[in-house]
Design a protein around this motif. Structure first.
Motif, mmCIF file in Angstrom:
data_model
loop_
_atom_site.group_PDB
_atom_site.id
_atom_site.type_symbol
_atom_site.label_atom_id
_atom_site.label_comp_id
_atom_site.label_asym_id
_atom_site.label_seq_id
_atom_site.Cartn_x
_atom_site.Cartn_y
_atom_site.Cartn_z
ATOM 1 N N LEU A 11 0.871 -1.298 0.160
ATOM 2 C CA LEU A 11 0.259 0.050 -0.315
ATOM 3 C C LEU A 11 0.937 1.234 0.081
ATOM 4 O O LEU A 11 1.944 1.421 0.710
ATOM 5 N N ASP A 12 0.605 2.082 -1.304
ATOM 6 C CA ASP A 12 1.425 3.219 -1.683
ATOM 7 C C ASP A 12 0.672 4.364 -0.346
ATOM 8 O O ASP A 12 -0.111 4.918 -0.950
ATOM 9 N N LEU A 13 1.137 4.940 0.888
ATOM 10 C CA LEU A 13 0.381 6.179 1.657
ATOM 11 C C LEU A 13 1.269 6.961 1.172
ATOM 12 O O LEU A 13 2.496 7.385 1.476
ATOM 13 N N CYS A 14 0.679 7.836 1.708
ATOM 14 C CA CYS A 14 0.798 9.797 1.379
ATOM 15 C C CYS A 14 1.657 9.834 0.017
ATOM 16 O O CYS A 14 3.312 9.808 0.214
ATOM 17 N N SER A 15 1.341 9.155 -1.212
ATOM 18 C CA SER A 15 2.242 8.695 -1.883
ATOM 19 C C SER A 15 2.752 9.847 -3.044
ATOM 20 O O SER A 15 4.048 9.583 -3.937
ATOM 21 N N GLY A 16 2.854 10.990 -2.677
ATOM 22 C CA GLY A 16 3.183 11.576 -4.176
ATOM 23 C C GLY A 16 3.432 11.430 -5.191
ATOM 24 O O GLY A 16 1.980 10.824 -6.015
ATOM 25 N N CYS A 31 1.445 -3.444 -6.381
ATOM 26 C CA CYS A 31 0.510 -1.796 -5.396
ATOM 27 C C CYS A 31 -0.662 -2.113 -5.946
ATOM 28 O O CYS A 31 -1.250 -2.330 -6.894
ATOM 29 N N VAL A 32 -1.148 -2.324 -4.281
ATOM 30 C CA VAL A 32 -2.417 -2.414 -4.048
ATOM 31 C C VAL A 32 -3.421 -1.191 -4.209
ATOM 32 O O VAL A 32 -5.500 -1.332 -4.438
ATOM 33 N N GLY A 33 -2.664 0.251 -4.097
ATOM 34 C CA GLY A 33 -3.217 1.137 -4.683
ATOM 35 C C GLY A 33 -2.316 2.353 -3.638
ATOM 36 O O GLY A 33 -2.258 1.716 -2.741
ATOM 37 N N ALA A 34 -3.347 3.878 -3.526
ATOM 38 C CA ALA A 34 -2.216 5.187 -3.262
ATOM 39 C C ALA A 34 -3.257 5.505 -3.207
ATOM 40 O O ALA A 34 -4.117 6.247 -3.837
ATOM 41 N N SER A 35 -2.950 6.950 -1.944
ATOM 42 C CA SER A 35 -3.146 7.271 -0.944
ATOM 43 C C SER A 35 -2.388 8.451 -1.081
ATOM 44 O O SER A 35 -1.891 8.574 -0.998
ATOM 45 N N GLU A 36 -3.220 9.727 -2.113
ATOM 46 C CA GLU A 36 -2.682 11.088 -2.362
ATOM 47 C C GLU A 36 -3.790 12.281 -2.231
ATOM 48 O O GLU A 36 -4.675 11.882 -2.544
ATOM 49 N N ILE A 37 -3.373 13.532 -2.263
ATOM 50 C CA ILE A 37 -4.759 14.230 -1.831
ATOM 51 C C ILE A 37 -4.289 15.814 -2.801
ATOM 52 O O ILE A 37 -5.183 16.224 -3.053
ATOM 53 N N ASP A 38 -3.017 15.466 -3.968
ATOM 54 C CA ASP A 38 -2.354 16.812 -4.670
ATOM 55 C C ASP A 38 -3.037 16.614 -5.655
ATOM 56 O O ASP A 38 -2.569 15.433 -6.381
ATOM 57 N N PRO A 53 -4.965 1.704 -8.175
ATOM 58 C CA PRO A 53 -6.674 2.557 -8.056
ATOM 59 C C PRO A 53 -5.794 3.397 -7.009
ATOM 60 O O PRO A 53 -4.576 3.800 -6.176
ATOM 61 N N MET A 54 -6.530 4.731 -7.108
ATOM 62 C CA MET A 54 -5.899 5.952 -6.277
ATOM 63 C C MET A 54 -7.541 6.565 -5.756
ATOM 64 O O MET A 54 -8.381 5.844 -6.035
ATOM 65 N N LEU A 55 -6.720 6.346 -4.160
ATOM 66 C CA LEU A 55 -7.164 5.865 -2.985
ATOM 67 C C LEU A 55 -7.968 6.513 -2.371
ATOM 68 O O LEU A 55 -8.885 7.194 -1.707
ATOM 69 N N GLY A 56 -7.951 8.224 -3.439
ATOM 70 C CA GLY A 56 -7.853 9.725 -2.200
ATOM 71 C C GLY A 56 -7.028 10.411 -0.936
ATOM 72 O O GLY A 56 -6.031 9.498 -0.652
ATOM 73 N N ASP A 57 -7.210 10.466 0.087
ATOM 74 C CA ASP A 57 -6.810 11.012 1.418
ATOM 75 C C ASP A 57 -6.762 9.844 2.137
ATOM 76 O O ASP A 57 -8.159 9.540 2.370
ATOM 77 N N VAL A 58 -5.815 9.422 2.629
ATOM 78 C CA VAL A 58 -5.811 9.068 3.629
ATOM 79 C C VAL A 58 -6.394 8.959 4.725
ATOM 80 O O VAL A 58 -7.315 7.860 5.192
ATOM 81 N N PHE A 99 -0.033 9.729 11.430
ATOM 82 C CA PHE A 99 0.920 8.832 11.459
ATOM 83 C C PHE A 99 -0.010 7.840 12.771
ATOM 84 O O PHE A 99 0.060 6.674 12.410
ATOM 85 N N TYR A 100 -0.919 8.687 13.468
ATOM 86 C CA TYR A 100 -2.064 7.286 13.835
ATOM 87 C C TYR A 100 -3.101 6.745 13.095
ATOM 88 O O TYR A 100 -3.048 6.407 12.728
ATOM 89 N N THR A 101 -3.008 7.522 11.809
ATOM 90 C CA THR A 101 -3.982 7.030 10.963
ATOM 91 C C THR A 101 -3.710 6.185 9.795
ATOM 92 O O THR A 101 -4.166 4.532 9.765
ATOM 93 N N ILE A 102 -2.337 5.842 9.919
ATOM 94 C CA ILE A 102 -1.014 5.058 9.476
ATOM 95 C C ILE A 102 -1.511 4.011 10.145
ATOM 96 O O ILE A 102 -1.817 3.008 9.401
#
Length: 417
Positions: A11-16, A31-38, A53-58, A99-102
């Protein structure tokens, strides 16, 4: 990767824009999914990894809805810990809490075996930050390094000085106890293939004939040459402090008059030292400096062009053979072994290009090489946005070596690419 098991899923979180993705691809992971907000980062990620798959905001993810994965990569936001931010750390409600969300996501997936996080160097400077990370991961039965691993691309022969802290963990029940008999991940066990940067290595990443080079503005280029003349005439190659026109006391006869005028005694000690040394330099070379200031209209230029710092010693013959940055703190010239860090906020490094006979910015492709990005990587957005994307990205080579080292520590003995 393994003769008997399916490829590692991550899982690719805060992926840039996908620095971790490129590294994990090289290891044959999925990669099963990537999370990014920009949005610009999302567009770039999609352009390069359309099947992910782009997952949006973590923060909006429901951990239970995520597919299974064994590896978590995360470049969680650095602003809460950066010198450029407010340094609220984990108390930052909008970003530090990620960090705690992760951790919540890991809690919902007991199949997770590995973590690899990246953040700014300052995260390692505060004991309470590192202790928080250790405690939270220990609760989840992860073994991590006893101290932060701090690495720069320059540690691997890549000509960029960019220290970042990396947080590595392996779930205790899957680690190879023959490799880790004391229950700790030791940096040496990761088998990192380090290398040093050779002299002039920075020039090796440059294109001989770049397309659409961005020339430095004429007034700024003129200021660079003015300062190079100053450097040669005054002989400041070993002077050891930044030159500030505002600290010369131009046209003022007596030191005491000048020091009283600028309020020297109310300044911190380090700044008093700079002022005194600059004033002495001026007094020793007054006739030349007065004429030089008038000839190049230095007082009519912006404040950042009135400051100069030569960090090359006697190793570089002139400004054309150094690496230049025009920062809020002024003009800085460094040896061409390593570029200064690519960061999201700073100006792009400048080099002298013989093919156009001018100073220019390094190109996007050249900047991408400093981050070990693939030559075919596609960027979206304006040039300014792309440089920001690269400034926020994890270095691919470092991520690759660390992930590879982690996977080697698995008890099953993964066969890696």
């Amino acid at each position: 990767m393994d003769d008997h098991k399916e490829p590692i899923r991550y899982l690719d979180l805060c992926s840039g824009i996908g620095g971790f993705h490129q590294a994990m691809d090289r290891l044959g992971c999925i990669c099963v999914g990537a999370s990014e907000i920009d949005q610009v980062c999302i567009d770039t990620y999609r352009a390069n990894f359309p099947d992910t798959p782009m997952l949006g905001d973590v923060r909006d993810l429901d951990p239970k809805d995520l597919p299974d994965f064994q590896f978590v990569c995360a470049g969680f936001p650095c602003q809460p810990f950066s010198k450029a931010g407010k340094r609220k750390g984990f108390k930052d409600e909008s970003r530090g809490q990620l960090f705690y969300t992760i951790m919540d996501i890991i809690d919902a997936h007991d199949e997770v075996e590995f973590i690899l996080f990246e953040n700014v160097r300052n995260l390692a400077d505060r004991k309470e930050y590192w202790e928080t990370i250790q405690e939270e991961l220990a609760k989840r039965d992860f073994t991590i390094t006893t101290r932060p691993i701090i690495l720069s691309p320059s540690d691997f022969g890549i000509p960029q000085i960019r220290e970042r802290v990396f947080i590595l963990g392996i779930r205790s029940d899957v680690k190879n106890h023959d490799l880790l008999p004391y229950g700790q991940i030791i940096e040496d066990d990761l088998w990192l293939r380090k290398a040093t940067c050779k002299p002039n290595a920075a020039f090796d990443i440059l294109d001989e004939t770049p397309s659409n080079p961005v020339r430095l503005a004429p007034d700024k280029e003129e200021a660079l040459f003015a300062w190079d003349e100053f450097r040669e005439e005054i002989g400041i190659t070993t002077i050891g402090f930044p030159i500030w026109l505002s600290c010369f006391g131009l046209g003022i006869e007596f030191d005491r008059t000048f020091f009283n005028q600028i309020g020297l005694e109310s300044m911190p000690g380090w700044k008093q030292n700079y002022v005194r040394r600059n004033r002495h330099l001026y007094q020793m070379n007054r006739d030349y400096i007065d004429a030089w200031v008038r000839r190049y209209n230095m007082l009519d230029r912006t404040k950042l062009l009135q400051k100069f710092e030569w960090n090359c010693g006697e190793d570089v013959p002139d400004i054309k053979h150094g690496l230049v940055q025009i920062r809020q703190s002024g003009i800085r010239v460094k040896r061409p072994d390593c570029f200064p860090s690519l960061v999201a906020m700073a100006t792009t490094p400048l080099i002298w290009d013989e093919s156009i006979n001018h100073f220019r910015e390094i190109t996007i492709r050249e900047a991408a090489r400093l981050q070990s990005f693939d030559e075919e990587f596609v960027f979206t957005g304006s040039s300014k946005q792309v440089y920001k994307e690269l400034g926020n990205a994890v270095n691919v080579e470092i991520a690759y070596q660390l992930a590879q080292g982690l996977l080697r520590l698995r008890n099953s003995g993964l066969t890696l690419k």
